[in-house]
Design a protein around this motif. Structure first.
Motif, PDB file in Angstrom:
ATOM      1  N   PRO A  39       0.823  -1.205   0.000  1.00 20.97           N
ATOM      2  CA  PRO A  39       0.000   0.000   0.000  1.00 20.97           C
ATOM      3  C   PRO A  39       0.858   1.257   0.000  1.00 20.97           C
ATOM      4  CG  PRO A  39      -0.053  -1.071   2.158  1.00 20.97           C
ATOM      5  CD  PRO A  39       0.692  -1.983   1.243  1.00 20.97           C
ATOM      6  N   SER A  40       0.209   2.373  -0.217  1.00 19.95           N
ATOM      7  CA  SER A  40       0.892   3.660  -0.209  1.00 19.95           C
ATOM      8  C   SER A  40       1.581   3.871   1.137  1.00 19.95           C
ATOM      9  CB  SER A  40      -0.143   4.751  -0.468  1.00 19.95           C
ATOM     10  OG  SER A  40       0.477   5.980  -0.524  1.00 19.95           O
ATOM     11  N   GLY A  41       2.825   4.286   1.084  1.00 18.37           N
ATOM     12  CA  GLY A  41       3.560   4.547   2.320  1.00 18.37           C
ATOM     13  C   GLY A  41       4.227   3.322   2.916  1.00 18.37           C
ATOM     14  N   SER A  42       4.201   2.198   2.199  1.00 18.79           N
ATOM     15  CA  SER A  42       4.765   0.973   2.764  1.00 18.79           C
ATOM     16  C   SER A  42       6.286   0.913   2.622  1.00 18.79           C
ATOM     17  CB  SER A  42       4.124  -0.252   2.107  1.00 18.79           C
ATOM     18  OG  SER A  42       4.295  -0.190   0.709  1.00 18.79           O
ATOM     19  N   GLY A  43       6.859   1.852   1.894  1.00 21.40           N
ATOM     20  CA  GLY A  43       8.322   1.898   1.809  1.00 21.40           C
ATOM     21  C   GLY A  43       8.893   1.433   0.480  1.00 21.40           C
ATOM     22  N   LYS A  44       8.046   1.258  -0.527  1.00 17.65           N
ATOM     23  CA  LYS A  44       8.517   0.775  -1.828  1.00 17.65           C
ATOM     24  C   LYS A  44       9.554   1.721  -2.440  1.00 17.65           C
ATOM     25  CE  LYS A  44       4.348   0.797  -3.635  1.00 17.65           C
ATOM     26  NZ  LYS A  44       3.556   1.287  -2.489  1.00 17.65           N
ATOM     27  N   SER A  45       9.176   3.013  -2.506  1.00 20.77           N
ATOM     28  CA  SER A  45      10.089   3.973  -3.127  1.00 20.77           C
ATOM     29  C   SER A  45      11.390   4.089  -2.332  1.00 20.77           C
ATOM     30  CB  SER A  45       9.447   5.348  -3.230  1.00 20.77           C
ATOM     31  OG  SER A  45       8.312   5.283  -4.066  1.00 20.77           O
ATOM     32  N   SER A  46      11.282   4.081  -1.020  1.00 25.23           N
ATOM     33  CA  SER A  46      12.478   4.206  -0.187  1.00 25.23           C
ATOM     34  C   SER A  46      13.428   3.041  -0.458  1.00 25.23           C
ATOM     35  CB  SER A  46      12.100   4.237   1.290  1.00 25.23           C
ATOM     36  OG  SER A  46      11.155   5.261   1.522  1.00 25.23           O
ATOM     37  N   LEU A  47      12.876   1.828  -0.532  1.00 27.42           N
ATOM     38  CA  LEU A  47      13.702   0.658  -0.813  1.00 27.42           C
ATOM     39  C   LEU A  47      14.371   0.785  -2.180  1.00 27.42           C
ATOM     40  CD1 LEU A  47      14.709  -2.238  -0.351  1.00 27.42           C
ATOM     41  CD2 LEU A  47      12.523  -3.074  -1.225  1.00 27.42           C
TER      42      LEU A  47
END
Ligand SMILES: Nc1ncnc2c1ncn2[C@@H]1O[C@H](COP(=O)(O)OP(=O)(O)OP(=O)(O)O)[C@@H](O)[C@H]1O
Ligand SMILES: [Mg+2]
Lengths: 238, 243
Positions: A39-47
């Motif tokens: 979901p949004s905010g789960s850390g995908k982009s950060s990873l």
């Protein structure tokens, strides 16, 4: 294939007040299309930012193609598409692709190839700022394809595209994977799960589950990945 | 850092500027208009006194702002993040921008000084070409400062906050408002750390002295050195990894 394209060990990323990625460990096998869902905010982009070496990591480590993430030699081997189209809106499609080709040190033949791959030949001379959102994100995607990278890290590349285009791009991703490229794609749209060879489900910066779609459905006894996701979340919470 | 990437970046920035007439107008028309306004407002003796230092100050201010905005856009659009994930040297980015805006600084100095000499009756006892040269170097310092400040910033918000911090103290201490010798001692020392002080000083020399002594060349050398040092510092400070 047995060697992992990416292996993440005990990774923690802190962004401002939040822990975006929390003691995460995972492996991404090479030569496949791997979906990172959450979901949004789960850390995908950060990873993904950490994998391509532009994110400060709190602790843990990442190996990409056998080298620590952020190593200078990786920069030519990894193609990265940021979540928002990161191209120059005051330059034409062609001028954007040519510039990034120079930076990567590849010839304008690659520019020609990419124009076809992302189907932008007709608008090649238009300013990117005057394109539709979907066209703009294809310019951004095309940029990452210029150097024929071994690993593609794509942050929600199909958002805002119509079904036909989405299908074409997924076909392209699989062609690239067949040719040996590892394609690591994030999405928060669960339907896209069916397009991936393997899935990683992320929530609150932690790995919730992994496997092929059918493995995950079987495990949860659910009809679709959306319900399976919820079942795993609720199962994990109780 | 390679010549190919630096040059490609300079050309790309210039191509973007060609599609952006408002920025070009800001660089060329704004300082010219301000000088014209000043020539109109001030009695001739005052105009002859204030025009030279302002010919040093305006290029620096304008180039600083334009460079800061351009690099800020590069940050917010995500293109900086993408470039830094590619085989792009930090120096390629900084020096590519410096070359592109350096070209503009040359055009700007020629236009603004040209208008002052040809249309606004500015006379200098020293050398008019040297006035142009110093104006170019001042524009370059502005660009270098803008690149340094935005490399230093971790976020776009910080980059905006640093802008007035980098500019306003220099403006107060550069010798335009009060000659640097008359500043309180500590402020006098600080003023000699700021590039704008040397810019104003060099301009005042060119105007007054028919024979340029070593002090002029020291000033000119110091500003040039500061521009190069700021660019090098900017390249070193730029962070590939951000939070
Ligand atoms: N620049 C930032 N500064 C501070 N916190 C951030 C920043 N970017 C993201 N975060 C926080 O980090 C956490 C993870 O964000 P991230 O962008 O990695 O999620 P995501 O899974 O990509 O979400 P989405 O699907 O909405 O893109 C979120 O709680 C978010 O609020
Ligand atoms: Mg995201």
């Amino acid at each position: 294939m047995t060697t992992a394209a990416i292996s993440v060990r005990d990774l923690t990323i802190v962004r401002g007040p939040v822990t975006a990625v929390d003691h995460l460990s995972l492996e991404v096998p090479s030569g496949q299309v791997i979906g990172l869902l959450g979901p949004s905010g789960s850390g995908k982009s950060s990873l993904m930012r950490a994998i391509v070496g532009v994110q400060v990591m709190e602790s843990g480590s990442i190996d990409v193609l056998g080298q620590p993430a952020g190593s200078p030699t990786l920069r030519a081997q990894v193609g990265y598409v940021t979540q928002d189209p990161s191209v120059y809106s005051d330059l034409s499609v062609l001028a954007n692709l040519r510039y990034f080709a120079r930076i990567l040190g590849v010839t304008d033949d690659s520019v020609e190839r990419v124009l076809d791959q992302v189907d932008l030949r007709e608008v090649a001379d238009r300013l990117v700022g005057r394109l539709s959102g979907g066209q703009r994100s294809r310019v951004s995607l095309g940029t990452a394809l210029l150097g024929s990278p071994q690993l593609l890290v794509l942050d929600e590349p199909t958002v805002g595209l119509d079904p036909a285009l989405r299908r074409d791009l997924w076909t392209l991703f699989h062609q690239l994977a067949t040719a040996g490229t590892t394609v690591f794609v994030s999405s928060h749209v669960m339907e896209e799960a069916s397009r991936c060879d393997r899935l990683l489900l992320l929530r609150d910066g932690r790995l919730l589950a992994e496997g092929t779609q059918s493995q995950l459905l079987e495990r949860t006894g659910c009809q679709d990945i959306e319900r399976a996701f919820l079942a795993i979340v609720e199962g994990g919470a109780s | 850092m390679t010549a190919r990437r630096t040059w490609a970046t300079a050309r790309r920035v210039l191509a973007q500027l060609r599609n952006d007439p408002r920025t070009i107008a800001l660089i060329l028309v704004l300082p010219t208009a301000l000088m014209t306004l000043l020539a109109w407002i001030l009695p001739d003796s005052e105009w002859q006194k204030y025009a030279p230092p302002l010919l040093g100050i305006f290029p620096m201010l304008v180039m600083f702002l334009v460079t800061s905005v351009a690099t800020l856009r590069e940050r917010t659009s995500g293109t900086l993040e993408r470039l830094l994930s590619m085989p792009m040297g930090k120096g390629d980015f900084v020096f590519g921008y410096a070359i592109a805006f350096g070209v503009l600084a040359i055009v700007q100095a020629l236009v603004v000084a040209g208008v002052c000499f040809a249309l606004l009756d500015l006379t200098v006892r020293g050398s008019a070409p040297l006035v142009v040269l110093i104006a170019v170097v001042d524009g370059l310092v502005g660009t270098a400062l803008g690149l340094f400040v935005s490399a230093f910033a971790q976020t776009e918000f910080q980059a905006v906050q640093f802008m007035p911090v980098a500019l306003l103290p220099q403006f107060l201490l550069c010798g335009l408002i009060l000659p640097t010798e008359e500043l309180p001692t500590v402020l006098g020392w600080i003023s000699w750390l700021l590039p704008l002080t040397y810019a104003v000083n060099a301009m005042q020399h060119v105007v007054v002295d028919t024979q340029l002594d070593t002090r002029f060349w020291v000033d000119a050398g110091v500003i040039t050195g500061m521009a190069v040092a700021l660019l090098a510092l900017g390249a070193v400070t730029l962070r590939r990894q951000t939070r």
